[in-house]
Design an enzyme around this catalytic site. Sequence first.
Site, short mmCIF file in Angstrom:
data_model
loop_
_atom_site.label_atom_id
_atom_site.label_comp_id
_atom_site.label_asym_id
_atom_site.label_seq_id
_atom_site.Cartn_x
_atom_site.Cartn_y
_atom_site.Cartn_z
CB CYS A 89 -0.96 -0.01 1.19
SG CYS A 89 -0.22 -0.41 2.79
N GLY A 90 1.98 1.19 -0.74
CA GLY A 90 2.85 2.35 -0.87
C GLY A 90 3.51 2.72 0.44
#
Length: 294
Positions: A89-90
Amino acid sequence: MASLKEVRSRITSVNSTQQITKAMKMVAAAKLRRAQDAITQMRPFAQKLSEMLGTVSAGAEAAADSPYKQARPVQNVLLILVTSDRGLCGAFNTNVVKAAMVRISEKYAEQARRGTVQVMAIGKKGAEAMQRRGFKVNTNHVNAFSSLSFSTVREAAEEAMEQFVNGEFDVVDVIYNEFRNVATQIIRAEQMLPIVATPAPAGVTTSVNYSFEPSEDEIITELIPKTLKIQLYKAVLESNASEHGARMTAMDKATENAGELLKELRLIYNRTRQAAITKEILEIVGGAEALSGE
């Protein structure tokens, strides 16, 4: 230059990865819609509850004497860190951990040197990151997102509140991602305990007359702990929506990158294949000339 077999293998691998990232993006989008609806419904309630508490407790003795408002010299610190259970998720989890370290270095550096800063992790990634940094981590509520509900978060809030009232901690802060939209999450670091009165915004009047039943003090005594639990639940819902938004964005970018890589690999494959064909033709022509020369 890589062989045709190696290039074909890489193309197959990247194509499979792209299909996975597409699927993960679709799953994150579906979860985001539900999470966004939940936080959209919670925000007005949490905001109005806080405003009402601030208004009715302005002159109430029960509010002034509340154990949740008692400020003490800060010796022991509890940070409630809200992250996700999974990655991909970055920079979602990394940003929360960085914010926690900045909060510690700016406000609780002395306590950190004495080893009196403890972390309550809601989400596995935050627990793992802070344990690697040598902090004592309370993992009692690390699996809250596996069955996210108010009752699950309430248990974490009640534990932190009880520890504050008992004097185990002198301040409790919450660090989480606030959801704005799919591409934007804002890091928030807020003091949960002791309760700090927040002034009303400029131009907003708070002079509201309430009728109390059974009594003002009894209502405030009940309202303060409920408000604290609601505020933590709101922070967890914000983080949940932010996680799905961040994962959706990350998977969308990964899918695009995989597409670009596939274009490059197919170009390399065609060039390699063309070079191999040209080489075979030259060998055939050379062989034919050698035979005709005999």
